[in-house]
Scaffold this motif. Structure first.
Motif, short mmCIF file in Angstrom:
data_model
loop_
_atom_site.label_atom_id
_atom_site.label_comp_id
_atom_site.label_asym_id
_atom_site.label_seq_id
_atom_site.Cartn_x
_atom_site.Cartn_y
_atom_site.Cartn_z
N TRP A 342 -1.75 5.97 -2.71
CA TRP A 342 -1.09 6.82 -1.72
C TRP A 342 -1.24 6.24 -0.31
O TRP A 342 -0.32 6.36 0.51
CB TRP A 342 -1.64 8.23 -1.79
CG TRP A 342 -0.81 9.25 -1.05
CD1 TRP A 342 -1.21 10.07 -0.05
CD2 TRP A 342 0.58 9.53 -1.26
NE1 TRP A 342 -0.17 10.86 0.38
CE2 TRP A 342 0.95 10.55 -0.35
CE3 TRP A 342 1.54 9.02 -2.13
CZ2 TRP A 342 2.25 11.05 -0.28
CZ3 TRP A 342 2.83 9.54 -2.07
CH2 TRP A 342 3.17 10.54 -1.15
N VAL A 343 -2.35 5.60 -0.02
CA VAL A 343 -2.50 4.93 1.28
C VAL A 343 -1.47 3.81 1.39
O VAL A 343 -0.80 3.66 2.43
CB VAL A 343 -3.92 4.36 1.47
CG1 VAL A 343 -4.04 3.71 2.85
CG2 VAL A 343 -4.98 5.44 1.33
N TYR A 344 -1.34 3.01 0.33
CA TYR A 344 -0.34 1.93 0.35
C TYR A 344 1.06 2.50 0.57
O TYR A 344 1.89 1.93 1.30
CB TYR A 344 -0.37 1.15 -0.97
CG TYR A 344 -1.58 0.29 -1.19
CD1 TYR A 344 -2.34 -0.18 -0.12
CD2 TYR A 344 -1.98 -0.08 -2.48
CE1 TYR A 344 -3.46 -0.98 -0.32
CE2 TYR A 344 -3.10 -0.88 -2.70
CZ TYR A 344 -3.83 -1.32 -1.60
OH TYR A 344 -4.93 -2.11 -1.82
N TYR A 345 1.32 3.64 -0.07
CA TYR A 345 2.63 4.29 0.12
C TYR A 345 2.84 4.64 1.59
O TYR A 345 3.91 4.38 2.15
CB TYR A 345 2.69 5.56 -0.74
CG TYR A 345 3.97 6.35 -0.61
CD1 TYR A 345 5.04 6.11 -1.45
CD2 TYR A 345 4.10 7.34 0.37
CE1 TYR A 345 6.23 6.83 -1.33
CE2 TYR A 345 5.28 8.06 0.50
CZ TYR A 345 6.34 7.80 -0.35
OH TYR A 345 7.51 8.50 -0.21
N ARG A 346 1.82 5.21 2.21
CA ARG A 346 1.93 5.58 3.63
C ARG A 346 2.10 4.34 4.52
O ARG A 346 2.72 4.42 5.59
CB ARG A 346 0.69 6.36 4.06
CG ARG A 346 0.59 7.76 3.49
CD ARG A 346 1.75 8.62 3.90
NE ARG A 346 1.47 10.04 3.73
CZ ARG A 346 2.38 10.99 3.83
NH1 ARG A 346 3.65 10.68 4.09
NH2 ARG A 346 2.05 12.26 3.67
N GLN A 347 1.57 3.22 4.07
CA GLN A 347 1.71 1.98 4.83
C GLN A 347 3.07 1.30 4.60
O GLN A 347 3.37 0.29 5.22
CB GLN A 347 0.60 0.99 4.46
CG GLN A 347 -0.78 1.41 4.96
CD GLN A 347 -1.86 0.44 4.52
OE1 GLN A 347 -1.84 -0.06 3.39
NE2 GLN A 347 -2.83 0.18 5.39
N GLY A 348 3.87 1.88 3.70
CA GLY A 348 5.18 1.31 3.40
C GLY A 348 5.13 0.19 2.37
O GLY A 348 6.13 -0.50 2.15
N LYS A 349 4.00 0.01 1.71
CA LYS A 349 3.85 -1.02 0.67
C LYS A 349 4.18 -0.39 -0.68
O LYS A 349 3.30 -0.12 -1.51
CB LYS A 349 2.43 -1.58 0.67
CG LYS A 349 2.00 -2.20 2.01
CD LYS A 349 0.53 -2.60 1.97
CE LYS A 349 0.06 -3.17 3.29
NZ LYS A 349 -1.40 -3.49 3.28
N TYR A 350 5.47 -0.15 -0.91
CA TYR A 350 5.86 0.71 -2.02
C TYR A 350 5.61 0.09 -3.39
O TYR A 350 5.23 0.81 -4.33
CB TYR A 350 7.32 1.13 -1.85
CG TYR A 350 7.56 1.89 -0.57
CD1 TYR A 350 6.82 3.04 -0.27
CD2 TYR A 350 8.49 1.45 0.37
CE1 TYR A 350 7.02 3.73 0.91
CE2 TYR A 350 8.70 2.14 1.56
CZ TYR A 350 7.95 3.27 1.83
OH TYR A 350 8.14 3.96 3.01
N GLN A 351 5.83 -1.23 -3.54
CA GLN A 351 5.57 -1.85 -4.84
C GLN A 351 4.07 -1.85 -5.16
O GLN A 351 3.67 -1.55 -6.29
CB GLN A 351 6.11 -3.29 -4.85
CG GLN A 351 7.63 -3.40 -4.98
CD GLN A 351 8.15 -2.87 -6.32
OE1 GLN A 351 7.41 -2.65 -7.27
NE2 GLN A 351 9.46 -2.66 -6.39
N GLU A 352 3.24 -2.18 -4.17
CA GLU A 352 1.80 -2.13 -4.37
C GLU A 352 1.35 -0.71 -4.68
O GLU A 352 0.49 -0.48 -5.55
CB GLU A 352 1.07 -2.63 -3.13
CG GLU A 352 1.17 -4.13 -2.89
CD GLU A 352 0.42 -4.54 -1.64
OE1 GLU A 352 -0.82 -4.38 -1.61
OE2 GLU A 352 1.06 -5.01 -0.69
N ALA A 353 1.94 0.23 -3.96
CA ALA A 353 1.60 1.64 -4.18
C ALA A 353 1.93 2.04 -5.62
O ALA A 353 1.10 2.67 -6.30
CB ALA A 353 2.37 2.53 -3.21
#
Length: 417
Positions: A342-353
Protein backbone atom coordinates in the motif's frame (compact mmCIF):
# COMPACT_ATOMS: atom_id res chain seq x y z
CA UNK A 1 14.21 -36.13 11.57
CA UNK A 2 10.72 -36.52 10.09
CA UNK A 3 12.22 -35.83 6.68
CA UNK A 4 14.99 -38.36 7.32
CA UNK A 5 12.36 -40.99 8.14
CA UNK A 6 10.40 -40.14 4.98
CA UNK A 7 13.57 -40.59 2.91
CA UNK A 8 14.69 -43.72 4.76
CA UNK A 9 11.92 -45.52 6.71
CA UNK A 10 14.47 -48.12 7.85
CA UNK A 11 16.59 -45.55 9.72
CA UNK A 12 16.51 -46.81 13.31
CA UNK A 13 18.50 -43.89 14.70
CA UNK A 14 16.20 -41.27 13.11
CA UNK A 15 13.17 -42.96 14.66
CA UNK A 16 14.77 -43.24 18.08
CA UNK A 17 15.98 -39.65 18.20
CA UNK A 18 12.67 -38.22 16.96
CA UNK A 19 10.64 -40.31 19.42
CA UNK A 20 12.91 -39.29 22.31
CA UNK A 21 12.50 -35.62 21.38
CA UNK A 22 8.74 -35.95 21.19
CA UNK A 23 8.65 -37.67 24.58
CA UNK A 24 10.87 -34.97 26.10
CA UNK A 25 8.28 -32.38 25.00
CA UNK A 26 5.36 -34.61 26.04
CA UNK A 27 3.92 -34.66 22.52
CA UNK A 28 2.48 -38.06 23.33
CA UNK A 29 0.14 -38.64 20.37
CA UNK A 30 2.91 -37.94 17.86
CA UNK A 31 5.39 -40.04 19.83
CA UNK A 32 2.96 -42.97 19.90
CA UNK A 33 2.43 -42.82 16.12
CA UNK A 34 6.15 -43.11 15.48
CA UNK A 35 6.59 -45.76 18.18
CA UNK A 36 3.84 -47.90 16.63
CA UNK A 37 5.46 -47.58 13.20
CA UNK A 38 8.91 -48.43 14.56
CA UNK A 39 7.70 -51.40 16.65
CA UNK A 40 6.34 -53.15 13.56
CA UNK A 41 9.98 -54.10 12.93
CA UNK A 42 11.43 -53.90 16.46
CA UNK A 43 8.68 -54.87 18.94
CA UNK A 44 10.97 -55.68 21.88
CA UNK A 45 12.89 -52.40 22.05
CA UNK A 46 13.17 -51.64 25.79
CA UNK A 47 13.19 -47.85 25.59
CA UNK A 48 10.15 -47.74 23.30
CA UNK A 49 8.25 -50.11 25.57
CA UNK A 50 9.12 -47.77 28.44
CA UNK A 51 7.79 -44.83 26.45
CA UNK A 52 4.57 -46.66 25.60
CA UNK A 53 4.14 -47.68 29.20
CA UNK A 54 4.52 -44.06 30.36
CA UNK A 55 2.07 -42.80 27.74
CA UNK A 56 -0.60 -45.31 28.80
CA UNK A 57 0.17 -44.71 32.47
CA UNK A 58 -0.35 -40.95 32.20
CA UNK A 59 -3.71 -41.71 30.60
CA UNK A 60 -4.64 -44.11 33.41
CA UNK A 61 -4.87 -47.07 30.99
CA UNK A 62 -4.24 -50.71 31.93
CA UNK A 63 -2.44 -51.15 28.62
CA UNK A 64 0.57 -49.60 30.36
CA UNK A 65 1.31 -52.75 32.36
CA UNK A 66 2.67 -55.17 29.69
CA UNK A 67 4.93 -52.45 28.24
CA UNK A 68 6.25 -51.45 31.66
CA UNK A 69 6.89 -55.11 32.47
CA UNK A 70 8.96 -55.57 29.28
CA UNK A 71 10.99 -52.43 29.99
CA UNK A 72 11.51 -53.01 33.72
CA UNK A 73 14.37 -55.49 33.35
CA UNK A 74 16.66 -52.89 31.78
CA UNK A 75 19.32 -51.38 34.07
CA UNK A 76 18.75 -47.77 33.02
CA UNK A 77 16.67 -44.76 34.05
CA UNK A 78 13.92 -45.93 31.67
CA UNK A 79 14.03 -49.40 33.21
CA UNK A 80 14.00 -48.01 36.75
CA UNK A 81 11.02 -45.75 36.03
CA UNK A 82 9.16 -48.57 34.28
CA UNK A 83 9.73 -50.86 37.28
CA UNK A 84 8.46 -48.21 39.71
CA UNK A 85 5.32 -47.54 37.66
CA UNK A 86 4.72 -51.28 37.26
CA UNK A 87 5.02 -51.80 41.02
CA UNK A 88 2.52 -49.00 41.62
CA UNK A 89 0.03 -50.56 39.22
CA UNK A 90 0.46 -53.87 41.07
CA UNK A 91 0.01 -52.06 44.43
CA UNK A 92 3.44 -53.16 45.66
CA UNK A 93 3.67 -49.96 47.68
CA UNK A 94 6.52 -50.98 49.99
CA UNK A 95 8.79 -51.35 46.92
CA UNK A 96 7.52 -48.23 45.17
CA UNK A 97 7.74 -45.13 47.33
CA UNK A 98 11.51 -44.88 47.74
CA UNK A 99 12.22 -45.48 44.05
CA UNK A 100 9.66 -42.88 42.97
CA UNK A 101 11.13 -40.26 45.31
CA UNK A 102 14.61 -41.01 43.93
CA UNK A 103 13.39 -40.64 40.33
CA UNK A 104 11.60 -37.36 41.08
CA UNK A 105 14.75 -35.93 42.67
CA UNK A 106 17.10 -37.12 39.92
CA UNK A 107 14.82 -36.61 36.88
CA UNK A 108 12.52 -33.67 37.73
CA UNK A 109 11.05 -33.43 34.20
CA UNK A 110 9.26 -36.78 34.57
CA UNK A 111 5.58 -36.38 35.41
CA UNK A 112 4.38 -39.97 35.76
CA UNK A 113 6.25 -40.53 39.08
CA UNK A 114 4.17 -37.79 40.70
CA UNK A 115 0.97 -39.54 39.65
CA UNK A 116 2.32 -42.86 40.86
CA UNK A 117 3.37 -41.40 44.20
CA UNK A 118 -0.07 -39.78 44.55
CA UNK A 119 -1.74 -43.15 44.00
CA UNK A 120 0.62 -44.80 46.49
CA UNK A 121 0.01 -42.18 49.17
CA UNK A 122 -3.74 -42.36 48.67
CA UNK A 123 -3.75 -46.12 49.29
CA UNK A 124 -1.68 -45.47 52.44
CA UNK A 125 -4.28 -42.88 53.51
CA UNK A 126 -1.64 -40.11 53.46
CA UNK A 127 -4.15 -37.72 51.94
CA UNK A 128 -2.15 -34.49 52.23
CA UNK A 129 0.84 -36.08 50.50
CA UNK A 130 -1.39 -37.59 47.81
CA UNK A 131 -3.04 -34.23 47.20
CA UNK A 132 0.36 -32.52 46.82
CA UNK A 133 1.52 -35.09 44.25
CA UNK A 134 -1.71 -34.99 42.21
CA UNK A 135 -1.66 -31.19 42.23
CA UNK A 136 1.99 -31.12 41.13
CA UNK A 137 1.26 -33.61 38.35
CA UNK A 138 -1.76 -31.55 37.27
CA UNK A 139 0.30 -28.37 36.99
CA UNK A 140 3.13 -30.09 35.11
CA UNK A 141 0.70 -31.74 32.70
CA UNK A 142 -1.04 -28.40 32.16
CA UNK A 143 2.28 -26.72 31.42
CA UNK A 144 3.12 -29.20 28.64
CA UNK A 145 -0.35 -28.91 27.10
CA UNK A 146 -1.73 -32.31 28.17
CA UNK A 147 -5.02 -30.82 29.29
CA UNK A 148 -7.14 -33.98 29.54
CA UNK A 149 -4.48 -35.71 31.64
CA UNK A 150 -4.03 -32.55 33.74
CA UNK A 151 -7.76 -32.35 34.40
CA UNK A 152 -7.85 -35.96 35.66
CA UNK A 153 -4.94 -35.31 38.05
CA UNK A 154 -6.49 -32.09 39.36
CA UNK A 155 -9.86 -33.74 39.87
CA UNK A 156 -8.13 -36.40 41.97
CA UNK A 157 -6.64 -33.61 44.07
CA UNK A 158 -10.04 -31.95 44.30
CA UNK A 159 -11.64 -35.18 45.50
CA UNK A 160 -9.29 -35.12 48.48
CA UNK A 161 -9.88 -31.47 49.38
CA UNK A 162 -12.21 -29.07 47.62
CA UNK A 163 -11.22 -25.84 49.33
CA UNK A 164 -8.00 -24.98 47.45
CA UNK A 165 -8.57 -22.07 45.05
CA UNK A 166 -5.52 -22.83 42.88
CA UNK A 167 -7.00 -26.18 41.84
CA UNK A 168 -10.10 -24.43 40.52
CA UNK A 169 -7.91 -21.86 38.76
CA UNK A 170 -5.97 -24.52 36.87
CA UNK A 171 -9.16 -26.40 36.00
CA UNK A 172 -10.61 -23.13 34.71
CA UNK A 173 -7.54 -22.59 32.51
CA UNK A 174 -7.94 -26.08 31.09
CA UNK A 175 -11.61 -25.52 30.28
CA UNK A 176 -10.66 -22.20 28.69
CA UNK A 177 -7.98 -23.89 26.56
CA UNK A 178 -10.59 -26.44 25.43
CA UNK A 179 -13.02 -23.59 24.65
CA UNK A 180 -15.50 -24.77 27.30
CA UNK A 181 -16.10 -21.20 28.39
CA UNK A 182 -19.07 -21.69 30.70
CA UNK A 183 -17.17 -24.31 32.68
CA UNK A 184 -14.11 -22.06 32.73
CA UNK A 185 -16.09 -19.15 34.13
CA UNK A 186 -17.71 -21.32 36.80
CA UNK A 187 -14.33 -22.57 38.00
CA UNK A 188 -12.78 -19.10 38.00
CA UNK A 189 -15.74 -17.88 40.05
CA UNK A 190 -15.31 -20.76 42.52
CA UNK A 191 -11.61 -19.98 42.86
CA UNK A 192 -12.36 -16.33 43.53
CA UNK A 193 -15.08 -17.27 46.00
CA UNK A 194 -12.53 -19.22 48.02
CA UNK A 195 -9.92 -16.47 47.82
CA UNK A 196 -10.65 -13.13 46.20
CA UNK A 197 -8.08 -12.37 43.52
CA UNK A 198 -7.98 -9.23 41.36
CA UNK A 199 -6.30 -11.01 38.45
CA UNK A 200 -9.05 -13.62 38.32
CA UNK A 201 -11.72 -10.93 38.58
CA UNK A 202 -10.08 -9.04 35.71
CA UNK A 203 -9.88 -12.23 33.66
CA UNK A 204 -13.56 -12.92 34.30
CA UNK A 205 -14.21 -9.42 33.04
CA UNK A 206 -12.20 -10.13 29.91
CA UNK A 207 -14.05 -13.42 29.26
CA UNK A 208 -17.40 -11.65 29.55
CA UNK A 209 -16.22 -8.87 27.24
CA UNK A 210 -15.48 -11.52 24.60
CA UNK A 211 -19.13 -12.60 24.81
CA UNK A 212 -20.32 -8.97 24.47
CA UNK A 213 -21.62 -9.06 28.04
CA UNK A 214 -20.21 -5.61 28.69
CA UNK A 215 -22.15 -4.66 31.84
CA UNK A 216 -21.13 -7.88 33.54
CA UNK A 217 -17.54 -7.41 32.38
CA UNK A 218 -17.44 -3.87 33.81
CA UNK A 219 -18.67 -5.15 37.16
CA UNK A 220 -15.78 -7.60 37.34
CA UNK A 221 -13.26 -4.91 36.34
CA UNK A 222 -14.62 -2.53 38.98
CA UNK A 223 -14.30 -5.23 41.62
CA UNK A 224 -10.73 -5.91 40.50
CA UNK A 225 -9.90 -2.18 40.67
CA UNK A 226 -11.34 -1.89 44.17
CA UNK A 227 -9.23 -4.83 45.26
CA UNK A 228 -6.01 -3.68 43.52
CA UNK A 229 -6.30 0.02 42.60
CA UNK A 230 -2.62 0.16 41.67
CA UNK A 231 -2.78 -2.62 39.07
CA UNK A 232 -2.53 -0.97 35.64
CA UNK A 233 -3.83 -4.06 33.83
CA UNK A 234 -7.29 -3.71 35.40
CA UNK A 235 -7.70 -0.25 33.86
CA UNK A 236 -6.25 -1.40 30.54
CA UNK A 237 -8.68 -4.32 30.24
CA UNK A 238 -11.58 -2.07 31.17
CA UNK A 239 -10.46 0.37 28.48
CA UNK A 240 -10.19 -2.47 25.99
CA UNK A 241 -13.77 -3.49 26.79
CA UNK A 242 -14.95 0.07 26.20
CA UNK A 243 -13.25 -0.21 22.80
CA UNK A 244 -15.19 -3.39 21.99
CA UNK A 245 -18.43 -1.61 22.88
CA UNK A 246 -17.35 1.40 20.74
CA UNK A 247 -17.25 3.80 23.71
CA UNK A 248 -13.96 5.32 22.64
CA UNK A 249 -13.87 8.33 24.96
CA UNK A 250 -14.18 6.10 28.04
CA UNK A 251 -11.64 3.71 26.52
CA UNK A 252 -9.13 6.52 26.13
CA UNK A 253 -9.61 7.64 29.75
CA UNK A 254 -8.98 4.15 31.16
CA UNK A 255 -6.01 3.42 28.92
CA UNK A 256 -4.39 6.69 29.94
CA UNK A 257 -5.01 5.74 33.58
CA UNK A 258 -3.26 2.42 32.96
CA UNK A 259 -0.31 4.26 31.41
CA UNK A 260 -0.14 6.65 34.38
CA UNK A 261 0.44 3.58 36.56
CA UNK A 262 2.79 1.79 34.19
CA UNK A 263 4.28 2.80 30.85
CA UNK A 264 3.85 -0.20 28.58
CA UNK A 265 4.17 -0.46 24.79
CA UNK A 266 1.02 -2.63 24.64
CA UNK A 267 -0.97 0.07 26.43
CA UNK A 268 0.28 2.77 24.06
CA UNK A 269 -0.46 0.58 21.02
CA UNK A 270 -4.10 0.09 21.99
CA UNK A 271 -4.41 3.71 23.08
CA UNK A 272 -3.37 4.58 19.51
CA UNK A 273 -6.17 2.42 18.07
CA UNK A 274 -8.69 4.31 20.22
CA UNK A 275 -7.25 7.71 19.34
CA UNK A 276 -7.48 6.89 15.64
CA UNK A 277 -11.17 6.04 16.12
CA UNK A 278 -11.55 9.46 17.79
CA UNK A 279 -9.74 11.00 14.78
CA UNK A 280 -6.98 12.31 17.01
CA UNK A 281 -4.31 11.54 14.42
CA UNK A 282 -1.41 13.52 15.99
CA UNK A 283 -2.12 11.78 19.31
CA UNK A 284 -2.27 8.41 17.53
CA UNK A 285 1.14 9.02 15.96
CA UNK A 286 2.57 10.14 19.30
CA UNK A 287 1.27 7.02 21.08
CA UNK A 288 2.76 4.71 18.45
CA UNK A 289 6.12 6.48 18.68
CA UNK A 290 6.06 5.99 22.45
CA UNK A 291 5.25 2.31 22.02
CA UNK A 292 8.30 1.97 19.75
CA UNK A 293 10.47 3.93 22.18
CA UNK A 294 9.53 1.59 25.04
CA UNK A 295 9.88 -1.56 22.91
CA UNK A 296 12.03 -1.14 19.77
CA UNK A 297 11.01 -4.67 18.73
CA UNK A 298 7.26 -3.97 18.64
CA UNK A 299 6.65 -4.93 15.02
CA UNK A 300 2.93 -4.13 15.23
CA UNK A 301 3.65 -0.54 16.24
CA UNK A 302 6.10 -0.05 13.33
CA UNK A 303 3.58 -1.48 10.88
CA UNK A 304 0.66 0.50 12.30
CA UNK A 305 2.55 3.79 12.13
CA UNK A 306 3.85 3.05 8.63
CA UNK A 307 0.38 2.11 7.39
CA UNK A 308 -1.12 5.17 9.07
CA UNK A 309 1.25 7.43 7.14
CA UNK A 310 0.55 5.57 3.89
CA UNK A 311 -3.21 5.62 4.31
CA UNK A 312 -3.06 9.39 4.78
CA UNK A 313 -0.57 9.82 1.94
CA UNK A 314 2.02 11.47 4.18
CA UNK A 315 5.73 10.89 4.98
CA UNK A 316 5.84 8.02 2.48
CA UNK A 317 9.63 7.52 2.61
CA UNK A 318 9.39 7.21 6.40
CA UNK A 319 6.41 4.92 5.96
CA UNK A 320 8.46 2.51 3.82
CA UNK A 321 11.23 2.37 6.46
CA UNK A 322 8.74 1.70 9.25
CA UNK A 323 7.00 -1.15 7.44
CA UNK A 324 10.33 -2.63 6.34
CA UNK A 325 11.40 -2.58 9.99
CA UNK A 326 8.19 -4.43 10.94
CA UNK A 327 8.96 -7.07 8.28
CA UNK A 328 12.56 -7.32 9.47
CA UNK A 329 11.22 -8.16 12.94
CA UNK A 330 8.47 -10.46 11.63
CA UNK A 331 9.29 -11.72 8.12
CA UNK A 332 6.43 -13.16 6.11
CA UNK A 333 3.63 -11.40 8.01
CA UNK A 334 0.85 -11.04 5.45
CA UNK A 335 -0.61 -7.88 6.99
CA UNK A 336 2.80 -6.17 6.95
CA UNK A 337 3.40 -7.19 3.32
CA UNK A 338 0.04 -5.60 2.49
CA UNK A 339 1.15 -2.40 4.25
CA UNK A 340 4.33 -2.28 2.15
CA UNK A 341 2.31 -2.82 -1.01
CA UNK A 342 0.00 0.00 0.00
CA UNK A 343 2.93 2.37 0.58
CA UNK A 344 4.22 1.57 -2.92
CA UNK A 345 0.72 2.27 -4.23
CA UNK A 346 0.73 5.67 -2.55
CA UNK A 347 4.14 6.36 -4.08
CA UNK A 348 2.71 5.63 -7.54
CA UNK A 349 4.74 2.41 -7.95
CA UNK A 350 1.72 0.45 -9.08
CA UNK A 351 3.42 -2.66 -10.51
CA UNK A 352 5.60 -3.05 -7.40
CA UNK A 353 2.54 -2.45 -5.26
CA UNK A 354 0.56 -5.13 -7.10
CA UNK A 355 3.36 -7.66 -6.66
CA UNK A 356 3.52 -7.07 -2.90
CA UNK A 357 -0.25 -7.04 -2.47
CA UNK A 358 -0.62 -10.36 -4.30
CA UNK A 359 2.15 -11.75 -2.10
CA UNK A 360 0.20 -10.56 0.95
CA UNK A 361 -2.91 -12.33 -0.38
CA UNK A 362 -0.99 -15.60 -0.78
CA UNK A 363 0.51 -15.37 2.69
CA UNK A 364 -2.81 -14.59 4.37
CA UNK A 365 -4.47 -17.40 2.42
CA UNK A 366 -1.77 -19.76 3.69
CA UNK A 367 -2.46 -18.52 7.24
CA UNK A 368 -6.19 -19.09 6.73
CA UNK A 369 -6.91 -15.39 7.30
CA UNK A 370 -8.06 -13.73 4.03
CA UNK A 371 -8.56 -9.99 4.52
CA UNK A 372 -11.15 -7.80 2.74
CA UNK A 373 -8.83 -4.78 2.98
CA UNK A 374 -6.10 -6.64 1.09
CA UNK A 375 -8.58 -7.59 -1.66
CA UNK A 376 -9.67 -3.95 -1.86
CA UNK A 377 -6.05 -2.81 -2.18
CA UNK A 378 -5.39 -5.38 -4.92
CA UNK A 379 -8.45 -4.13 -6.78
CA UNK A 380 -7.18 -0.56 -6.59
CA UNK A 381 -3.73 -1.64 -7.84
CA UNK A 382 -5.23 -3.64 -10.73
CA UNK A 383 -7.26 -0.59 -11.74
CA UNK A 384 -4.12 1.59 -11.81
CA UNK A 385 -2.34 -0.95 -14.01
CA UNK A 386 -5.21 -0.96 -16.51
CA UNK A 387 -6.73 -4.32 -15.54
CA UNK A 388 -10.23 -3.15 -14.79
CA UNK A 389 -11.94 -6.57 -14.90
CA UNK A 390 -9.43 -8.01 -12.41
CA UNK A 391 -9.98 -4.97 -10.20
CA UNK A 392 -13.73 -5.55 -10.11
CA UNK A 393 -13.25 -9.25 -9.34
CA UNK A 394 -11.09 -8.43 -6.32
CA UNK A 395 -13.50 -5.80 -5.05
CA UNK A 396 -16.22 -8.46 -5.26
CA UNK A 397 -14.00 -10.81 -3.21
CA UNK A 398 -13.61 -8.04 -0.62
CA UNK A 399 -17.36 -7.44 -0.55
CA UNK A 400 -18.03 -11.13 0.17
CA UNK A 401 -15.98 -10.88 3.36
CA UNK A 402 -17.22 -7.48 4.51
CA UNK A 403 -20.01 -5.28 3.23
CA UNK A 404 -18.90 -1.78 2.22
CA UNK A 405 -20.79 0.96 0.41
CA UNK A 406 -17.50 2.41 -0.83
CA UNK A 407 -16.56 -0.87 -2.52
CA UNK A 408 -20.09 -1.30 -3.90
CA UNK A 409 -19.65 2.10 -5.56
CA UNK A 410 -16.27 1.08 -7.00
CA UNK A 411 -17.81 -2.04 -8.53
CA UNK A 412 -20.73 -0.08 -9.95
CA UNK A 413 -18.47 2.61 -11.39
CA UNK A 414 -15.91 0.32 -12.99
CA UNK A 415 -17.91 -2.76 -14.04
CA UNK A 416 -17.86 -3.50 -17.76
CA UNK A 417 -20.97 -2.27 -19.60
Amino acid sequence: FRKAIELNPASQSSYQILITMLMDYYRLDEAKRYIDAYRENFPENTRLNSYLGRIHYLRDELAALPHLRKASAEMSQDGLLSKALMFEMLHRDSETEGVLKFIIKKYPRYISPHMALGNTYLRQKQKDNALAEYFTAGILLHNVGLFDESRKALLKALSIRDGIPEIYTYLARIYEEKNMMEMAELHYMKSNELKENSKILAHLGYLNSQKNRYDRAMDYFDRAIRLEPGDSNNYFLKGLTYTYSEKYHQAEIHMKKAISLKEDDLYYFYLATVQEKLRKIPDTIDSLKKAIRINPKNSRAYNYLGYLYADRNMLLDTSVKLVEKALELEPGNGAYIDSLGWVYYRQGKYQEALGKLLEAERELEREGAPDPVVFDHIGDAFLKTGRREDAVNYWKKSLKLKDSREIQNKIKTHSMP
